[in-house]
Each structure stands twice: as structure tokens, then as C-alpha cells.
Scaffold this active site. Sequence first.
Site, mmCIF file in Angstrom:
data_model
loop_
_atom_site.group_PDB
_atom_site.id
_atom_site.type_symbol
_atom_site.label_atom_id
_atom_site.label_comp_id
_atom_site.label_asym_id
_atom_site.label_seq_id
_atom_site.Cartn_x
_atom_site.Cartn_y
_atom_site.Cartn_z
ATOM 1 N N ARG A 163 -51.735 28.295 -10.954
ATOM 2 C CA ARG A 163 -51.016 27.069 -11.290
ATOM 3 C C ARG A 163 -49.755 26.918 -10.451
ATOM 4 O O ARG A 163 -49.356 27.814 -9.732
ATOM 5 C CB ARG A 163 -50.666 27.041 -12.785
ATOM 6 C CG ARG A 163 -51.866 26.790 -13.699
ATOM 7 C CD ARG A 163 -51.413 26.362 -15.078
ATOM 8 N NE ARG A 163 -50.581 25.174 -15.016
ATOM 9 C CZ ARG A 163 -49.577 24.921 -15.862
ATOM 10 N NH1 ARG A 163 -49.281 25.780 -16.808
ATOM 11 N NH2 ARG A 163 -48.875 23.822 -15.748
ATOM 12 N N GLY A 164 -49.138 25.751 -10.575
ATOM 13 C CA GLY A 164 -47.927 25.455 -9.830
ATOM 14 C C GLY A 164 -48.100 24.192 -9.017
ATOM 15 O O GLY A 164 -49.171 23.585 -8.992
ATOM 16 N N THR B 151 -57.688 28.764 -9.201
ATOM 17 C CA THR B 151 -57.622 27.390 -9.687
ATOM 18 C C THR B 151 -57.283 27.412 -11.168
ATOM 19 O O THR B 151 -57.692 28.317 -11.898
ATOM 20 C CB THR B 151 -58.932 26.619 -9.467
ATOM 21 O OG1 THR B 151 -58.846 25.320 -10.066
ATOM 22 C CG2 THR B 151 -60.128 27.341 -10.082
ATOM 23 N N ALA B 152 -56.539 26.415 -11.626
ATOM 24 C CA ALA B 152 -56.211 26.313 -13.044
ATOM 25 C C ALA B 152 -57.194 25.436 -13.793
ATOM 26 O O ALA B 152 -57.171 25.367 -15.021
ATOM 27 C CB ALA B 152 -54.798 25.742 -13.210
ATOM 28 N N SER B 153 -58.068 24.748 -13.073
ATOM 29 C CA SER B 153 -58.987 23.783 -13.676
ATOM 30 C C SER B 153 -60.251 24.456 -14.202
ATOM 31 O O SER B 153 -60.974 25.127 -13.449
ATOM 32 C CB SER B 153 -59.358 22.729 -12.623
ATOM 33 O OG SER B 153 -60.543 22.054 -12.964
ATOM 34 N N LEU B 154 -60.557 24.263 -15.483
ATOM 35 C CA LEU B 154 -61.800 24.790 -16.032
ATOM 36 C C LEU B 154 -63.011 24.165 -15.373
ATOM 37 O O LEU B 154 -64.047 24.811 -15.192
ATOM 38 C CB LEU B 154 -61.856 24.546 -17.548
ATOM 39 C CG LEU B 154 -61.071 25.494 -18.444
ATOM 40 C CD1 LEU B 154 -61.327 25.155 -19.906
ATOM 41 C CD2 LEU B 154 -61.457 26.944 -18.185
ATOM 42 N N ARG B 155 -62.900 22.882 -15.015
ATOM 43 C CA ARG B 155 -64.006 22.205 -14.329
ATOM 44 C C ARG B 155 -64.294 22.901 -13.002
ATOM 45 O O ARG B 155 -65.444 23.233 -12.697
ATOM 46 C CB ARG B 155 -63.653 20.738 -14.097
ATOM 47 C CG ARG B 155 -64.660 19.989 -13.198
ATOM 48 C CD ARG B 155 -64.139 18.606 -12.853
ATOM 49 N NE ARG B 155 -62.861 18.656 -12.141
ATOM 50 C CZ ARG B 155 -62.739 18.786 -10.815
ATOM 51 N NH1 ARG B 155 -63.813 18.893 -10.064
ATOM 52 N NH2 ARG B 155 -61.538 18.815 -10.253
ATOM 53 N N ARG B 156 -63.246 23.118 -12.202
ATOM 54 C CA ARG B 156 -63.452 23.776 -10.910
ATOM 55 C C ARG B 156 -63.955 25.206 -11.085
ATOM 56 O O ARG B 156 -64.817 25.673 -10.336
ATOM 57 C CB ARG B 156 -62.151 23.753 -10.100
ATOM 58 C CG ARG B 156 -61.782 22.361 -9.589
ATOM 59 C CD ARG B 156 -60.446 22.337 -8.888
ATOM 60 N NE ARG B 156 -60.110 20.999 -8.399
ATOM 61 C CZ ARG B 156 -58.898 20.477 -8.397
ATOM 62 N NH1 ARG B 156 -57.872 21.192 -8.864
ATOM 63 N NH2 ARG B 156 -58.688 19.262 -7.931
ATOM 64 N N LYS C 225 -55.721 11.580 -13.940
ATOM 65 C CA LYS C 225 -56.508 12.680 -14.501
ATOM 66 C C LYS C 225 -55.699 13.543 -15.470
ATOM 67 O O LYS C 225 -56.268 14.338 -16.211
ATOM 68 C CB LYS C 225 -57.115 13.539 -13.401
ATOM 69 C CG LYS C 225 -56.155 14.346 -12.579
ATOM 70 C CD LYS C 225 -56.898 15.104 -11.476
ATOM 71 C CE LYS C 225 -55.961 15.938 -10.624
ATOM 72 N NZ LYS C 225 -55.362 17.067 -11.348
ATOM 73 N N ASP C 226 -54.358 13.384 -15.478
ATOM 74 C CA ASP C 226 -53.521 14.117 -16.423
ATOM 75 C C ASP C 226 -53.421 13.426 -17.781
ATOM 76 O O ASP C 226 -52.847 13.998 -18.715
ATOM 77 C CB ASP C 226 -52.097 14.269 -15.868
ATOM 78 C CG ASP C 226 -52.019 15.218 -14.691
ATOM 79 O OD1 ASP C 226 -52.925 16.062 -14.546
ATOM 80 O OD2 ASP C 226 -51.060 15.112 -13.907
ATOM 81 N N ARG D 17 -42.588 12.681 -13.340
ATOM 82 C CA ARG D 17 -42.304 14.100 -13.220
ATOM 83 C C ARG D 17 -41.599 14.341 -11.887
ATOM 84 O O ARG D 17 -41.540 13.453 -11.035
ATOM 85 C CB ARG D 17 -43.604 14.900 -13.270
ATOM 86 C CG ARG D 17 -44.335 14.810 -14.600
ATOM 87 C CD ARG D 17 -45.777 15.278 -14.457
ATOM 88 N NE ARG D 17 -45.856 16.637 -13.932
ATOM 89 C CZ ARG D 17 -46.959 17.145 -13.379
ATOM 90 N NH1 ARG D 17 -48.045 16.403 -13.248
ATOM 91 N NH2 ARG D 17 -46.965 18.392 -12.948
ATOM 92 N N CYS E 281 -58.446 19.383 -21.138
ATOM 93 C CA CYS E 281 -58.382 20.520 -20.206
ATOM 94 C C CYS E 281 -59.147 21.728 -20.736
ATOM 95 O O CYS E 281 -59.250 22.738 -20.059
ATOM 96 C CB CYS E 281 -56.923 20.899 -19.943
ATOM 97 S SG CYS E 281 -56.055 19.722 -18.905
ATOM 98 N N VAL F 148 -48.359 21.824 -5.559
ATOM 99 C CA VAL F 148 -49.202 21.984 -4.374
ATOM 100 C C VAL F 148 -48.578 22.999 -3.421
ATOM 101 O O VAL F 148 -49.249 23.921 -2.935
ATOM 102 C CB VAL F 148 -49.398 20.628 -3.668
ATOM 103 C CG1 VAL F 148 -50.075 20.818 -2.315
ATOM 104 C CG2 VAL F 148 -50.221 19.683 -4.545
ATOM 105 N N SER G 207 -42.252 16.824 -9.476
ATOM 106 C CA SER G 207 -42.913 17.509 -8.366
ATOM 107 C C SER G 207 -42.968 16.590 -7.148
ATOM 108 O O SER G 207 -42.900 15.355 -7.270
ATOM 109 C CB SER G 207 -44.337 17.904 -8.770
ATOM 110 O OG SER G 207 -45.166 16.760 -8.855
ATOM 111 N N ARG H 46 -48.870 26.637 -4.708
ATOM 112 C CA ARG H 46 -50.221 27.191 -4.591
ATOM 113 C C ARG H 46 -50.572 27.532 -3.143
ATOM 114 O O ARG H 46 -51.191 28.564 -2.865
ATOM 115 C CB ARG H 46 -51.242 26.211 -5.172
ATOM 116 C CG ARG H 46 -51.162 26.112 -6.699
ATOM 117 C CD ARG H 46 -52.293 25.314 -7.259
ATOM 118 N NE ARG H 46 -51.805 24.209 -8.056
ATOM 119 C CZ ARG H 46 -52.574 23.390 -8.758
ATOM 120 N NH1 ARG H 46 -53.875 23.552 -8.739
ATOM 121 N NH2 ARG H 46 -52.065 22.411 -9.457
#
Length: 309
Positions: A151-152, A129-134, A85-86, A11, A244, A154, A13, A157
Site C-alpha cells: 500500500r501507499g 498489491t493491496a487490491s484483493l481483485r488484483r 473506484k474508491d 485527498r 474492498c 503511487v 496524494s 509503491r
Amino acid sequence: MQTKPFRIGTRGSPLALAQAHETRSRLMAAHGLPEEMFEIVVLSTTGDRITDRSLSEIGGKGLFTQELEEQLSSGELDIAVHSSKDMPTKLPEGLHIAAYLPREDFRDAFIGRTASTLKALPDGAIVGTASLRRQALIRRLRPDIQVTIFRGSVGTRLRKLDEGTVDATLLAFAGLKRLSMEEVVTELLDPTDFPPAPAQGAICVESRIGDPRTDALIAPINDRPTYDAVTCERAFLAALDGSCRTPIGGFAICEGDHLKFSGLILTPDGRREHAIEVEGKRSDAEALGLRAGEAVRAAAGPGFFESWS
């Protein structure tokens, strides 16, 4: 003898490029090859292009890998480099994770604008945060805090944080270290209280199955302790059908021939949880992760998972 460059897909980024460059540097050192023998090919993924919604709304983890995997399968790429993790637990037919680079620190980093720690945030503070875990872990520790989708890249954000959009955000410490941005961190979260995403902090190299030339290229850069730890963590995810859309945390630690895994599942509101610890031989890493996931699933019961919908 290889005469044309090996093509490394990534990617675009800054973090993804840093990971691709690290992979290239390790391959150059392992084989004594010059930089021009490795071409970094940048692709835009669906997950990169859609930034106004959470991943759970638009399809999950595969959105960061699909375009890379299509070109890998077709032979246009030799390897693809990803944040582990992706990666979905089920890969496209004919592809596999062939190697993991040595893992970075897998902890989550708290970056506060109005307070330096999560516990010190004022009542009603907003964390992005975009993470459901967080999101679930924050609500578990601080149910008074508002959580919003954030999101976005680093840099994006952190800019939003500076502009006052939110009071704080959380990012993977590994990514910040790879970008030499550790100075923005105001607190490192204890993984026993705030477990990371399975495979967080690890870079993986994906390739075609049955490609001996590429296998020989990648084999020297595979870090075995990381490979075993992440294999266990991904097996835990697979047993839970983790994506996710599911708040799941977990990490494995290798010590000699021994492996210890800690895992946790939560409801999105953080009010209900089930935790587990297993340990055994590193050679049984995948089986240990599967066993942990199956045990958690059985303990939670079907109603727990239905509540995620």
C-alpha cells in the site's frame, strides 16, 4: 452572483491533487471563471493515514471518502473530487455523484523489476498489491506467484519496487497517465483476461442533493458516456454488495446508444470464478448492471460468497 470561491475537497496524494486540478480546470473553462474562484481544500482521510494493512482489514472503501463527505454534508465544501473506484456503492444520506469527468484508460498496468510481463515472472516471484481483485486475478493466472500487501501512494509503491521489496506491482494505468508516469509501465494487461475494478479510470464529483447552485456549476463538465458506463459498473457492484473485501472486476463500453458490460467475480485464491456479459440500451445502464450482478450471484450460489469471509 457567486463572490466567494467554490471549495473543492480532495485527498492530499499527488494523484488526488492532479484529479482535483483537472476538475478545477474543466470548471474554469466551462464557466469562464478565474482560478481564484475555486479553492482546493486538502483533507487527510483514514485510508491515507493507515498504510500498513489492507483496506479489507480496516474497513473498506469509505476510508478514503468519509472525512470529505462529512465536510460536504456540513456545507464546508461545495464539491468533493474522488477516484470513482474508491466510492462505496451506498453514499451518505443527502449526497450523490453529480458528474464524471471523461474516463481515462481503465486497464491495469504491470510494472516489473525482474521481468517485463506477468507471464515472464520466474516461479515464486513476489508481486505487491493491496487490491484483493488484483491478488485473485494474479493467483488465477499464476498460482505459483507469491502476493503480498503493498500500500501507499503511487510514488511510495514505485520506490519500494525499486528497493527490491517485491519483483513487480500493479497500478491503474489511468493514475500513471494523470501523473505523467507512463514510462514506468512494462505491460498493459488485457481487460478481457485481467478486468479492472468497476469505475477504474474515472474521476467523479460528489455534491449535496438539492443544491441547484452547485448542480448548475457541475452539469457542464459531466461526460455522459462515462456517467452511463460507470453507473452500470457500480450497479453491478451494488447487486453483489461489492467492497474492498470482494474480488470483483468489470467494465462497460458505450457505443452510440448501446452499452456492453463484462463482469467477473472470483474467490480470493483465484480458483473459482463466474463471468457474465450483458448488453442493451445506455438508457438502461443501471438496470443492466443490477441484472448482471443478480445473475452472477444466483449462478455462484450462497456458498461462493461465504468463502470470501
